[in-house]
Design a protein around this motif. Structure first.
Motif, PDB file in Angstrom:
ATOM      1  N   PRO A 161      35.822  35.761  35.306  1.00 45.81           N
ATOM      2  CA  PRO A 161      34.669  35.505  36.184  1.00 45.81           C
ATOM      3  C   PRO A 161      34.736  36.203  37.537  1.00 45.81           C
ATOM      4  O   PRO A 161      34.105  35.738  38.487  1.00 45.81           O
ATOM      5  N   PHE A 162      35.494  37.294  37.656  1.00 43.93           N
ATOM      6  CA  PHE A 162      35.505  38.151  38.844  1.00 43.93           C
ATOM      7  C   PHE A 162      36.056  37.435  40.081  1.00 43.93           C
ATOM      8  O   PHE A 162      35.505  37.554  41.176  1.00 43.93           O
ATOM      9  N   ARG A 163      37.160  36.736  39.882  1.00 41.52           N
ATOM     10  CA  ARG A 163      37.925  36.218  41.030  1.00 41.52           C
ATOM     11  C   ARG A 163      38.906  37.320  41.441  1.00 41.52           C
ATOM     12  O   ARG A 163      40.102  37.270  41.151  1.00 41.52           O
ATOM     13  N   LEU A 164      38.377  38.286  42.155  1.00 42.41           N
ATOM     14  CA  LEU A 164      39.153  39.486  42.455  1.00 42.41           C
ATOM     15  C   LEU A 164      40.315  39.200  43.388  1.00 42.41           C
ATOM     16  O   LEU A 164      41.317  39.931  43.377  1.00 42.41           O
ATOM     17  N   HIS A 165      40.196  38.156  44.192  1.00 34.12           N
ATOM     18  CA  HIS A 165      41.294  37.840  45.109  1.00 34.12           C
ATOM     19  C   HIS A 165      42.542  37.366  44.370  1.00 34.12           C
ATOM     20  O   HIS A 165      43.619  37.260  44.964  1.00 34.12           O
ATOM     21  N   GLN A 166      42.389  37.078  43.066  1.00 38.88           N
ATOM     22  CA  GLN A 166      43.537  36.693  42.255  1.00 38.88           C
ATOM     23  C   GLN A 166      44.082  37.859  41.430  1.00 38.88           C
ATOM     24  O   GLN A 166      45.083  37.698  40.722  1.00 38.88           O
ATOM     25  N   VAL A 167      43.425  38.996  41.496  1.00 40.66           N
ATOM     26  CA  VAL A 167      43.858  40.179  40.747  1.00 40.66           C
ATOM     27  C   VAL A 167      44.861  40.958  41.606  1.00 40.66           C
ATOM     28  O   VAL A 167      44.567  41.307  42.756  1.00 40.66           O
ATOM     29  N   SER A 168      46.012  41.218  41.054  1.00 36.87           N
ATOM     30  CA  SER A 168      47.070  41.916  41.806  1.00 36.87           C
ATOM     31  C   SER A 168      47.645  43.060  40.987  1.00 36.87           C
ATOM     32  O   SER A 168      47.483  43.120  39.768  1.00 36.87           O
ATOM     33  N   PHE A 169      48.322  43.931  41.681  1.00 41.16           N
ATOM     34  CA  PHE A 169      49.001  45.061  41.038  1.00 41.16           C
ATOM     35  C   PHE A 169      50.177  45.472  41.910  1.00 41.16           C
ATOM     36  O   PHE A 169      50.236  45.149  43.105  1.00 41.16           O
ATOM     37  N   GLU A 170      51.119  46.165  41.294  1.00 38.40           N
ATOM     38  CA  GLU A 170      52.319  46.628  41.995  1.00 38.40           C
ATOM     39  C   GLU A 170      52.098  48.050  42.503  1.00 38.40           C
ATOM     40  O   GLU A 170      51.724  48.942  41.734  1.00 38.40           O
ATOM     41  N   ALA A 171      52.295  48.240  43.802  1.00 35.99           N
ATOM     42  CA  ALA A 171      52.131  49.552  44.425  1.00 35.99           C
ATOM     43  C   ALA A 171      53.433  49.952  45.109  1.00 35.99           C
ATOM     44  O   ALA A 171      54.122  49.102  45.705  1.00 35.99           O
ATOM     45  N   PRO A 172      53.794  51.226  45.052  1.00 34.08           N
ATOM     46  CA  PRO A 172      55.040  51.658  45.710  1.00 34.08           C
ATOM     47  C   PRO A 172      54.922  51.627  47.230  1.00 34.08           C
ATOM     48  O   PRO A 172      53.864  51.869  47.797  1.00 34.08           O
ATOM     49  N   MET A 173      56.043  51.298  47.874  1.00 31.60           N
ATOM     50  CA  MET A 173      56.096  51.288  49.333  1.00 31.60           C
ATOM     51  C   MET A 173      56.542  52.638  49.891  1.00 31.60           C
ATOM     52  O   MET A 173      56.493  52.857  51.109  1.00 31.60           O
TER      53      MET A 173
END
Length: 283
Positions: free
Chosen positions: A68-80
């Motif tokens: 249902p497009f709760r984008l604030h709960q969608v995460s991903f791993e990004a390099p620092m």
């Protein structure tokens, strides 16, 4: 086959050829398309982070999201881009209320259209015998028309916000490593929006169908039938009024007598004591 033949013999399938039944079937189908295209959506975008230290780079970061497009709960791993370390990044925005409201209206619309179609086909006589049932049907149709307009408008606005929040160029701004000009970030591909765009179109088409069906449901109510009987009785009353004999006003004849439709023919004289013997003599 016997069961199908019995149902066919009992049901009044001719009503499906009328606007009342035909539009109900279209509402049922379009409601399925509306909640299926919205509720079953899942999308993905991909970005790349090319660090100055090549060993820390990640050139294929996939980000999945959906209903249902709760984008604030969608995460991903990004390099620092520092010593092979990564960090969790979250998207922004919560558009679940508009999406769930749209799907809820579609589901209830689907259920009501299905029940109404069954009633029209197998219980049309009982539907018309009770004046309350067409009235309930009329009120529900008006309510669903309004709800389709509201939910489709809200979902169209939410969809535009979802497109902005999941734009790969916007997502790159959420990654801290991309703020360093020594690192290079790019977008590989964005989500496909054809399914969600179709859901908005089906939403407004459902509004048109339900709003257009208001008139045909209203014709089944006692309000419309009562108004038709009153409109039909008005010309009959006017015709009965003109068939009556005209009213004749009385008048004075030359002899001073007052005649009302020939009822009074006796002379009437005005006499005074010590004066002329009659009114005619005075003249």
């Amino acid at each position: 086959m016997d069961t199908a033949n019995q149902l066919a013999s009992v049901g009044t399938f001719q009503v499906l050829k009328l606007p009342l039944g035909f539009i109900r079937v279209l509402e049922w189908l379009f409601a399925i398309f509306a909640f299926a295209t919205c509720g079953g959506y899942s999308g993905q975008l991909r970005v790349s982070v090319d660090c100055m230290e090549k060993a820390s780079s990640d050139l294929n970061i996939g980000i999945d999201f959906g209903y249902p497009f709760r984008l604030h709960q969608v995460s991903f791993e990004a390099p620092m881009c520092e010593a092979m370390r990564t960090e969790r990044v979250f998207l922004t925005g919560d558009y679940s209320s508009s999406a769930e409201f749209f799907v809820t209206i579609a589901v209830f619309s689907f259920l009501y259209s299905l029940v109404a179609s069954v009633v029209y086909v197998f219980f049309l006589n009982k539907y018309r015998e009770n004046s309350q049932r067409p009235l309930i049907d009329f009120v529900v149709t008006v309510v669903f028309s309004f709800m389709w307009l509201v939910s489709s408008s809200a979902w169209a606005k939410a969809l535009s916000d979802v497109k902005v929040a999941t734009d790969p160029d916007e997502v790159q701004l959420l990654i801290p490593a991309c703020k360093d000009p020594t690192n290079k970030c790019g977008s590989l591909h964005g989500p496909r929006w054809s399914g969600l765009n179709t859901s908005v179109v089906f939403g407004f088409l459902n509004f048109v169908l339900w709003a257009g069906n208001i008139w045909f449901v209203f014709k089944e109510t006692s309000w419309h039938k009562g108004g038709s009987r009153l409109a039909g009785s008005a010309p009959d009353k006017q015709a009965g009024t003109f068939d009556q004999q005209p009213y004749n006003q009385g008048g004075f004849n030359q002899s001073g007598s007052y005649n009302t439709q020939g009822s009074f023919d006796q002379p009437s004289e005005y006499s005074q004591v010590g004066g002329p013997t009659s009114y005619s003599n005075q003249m």
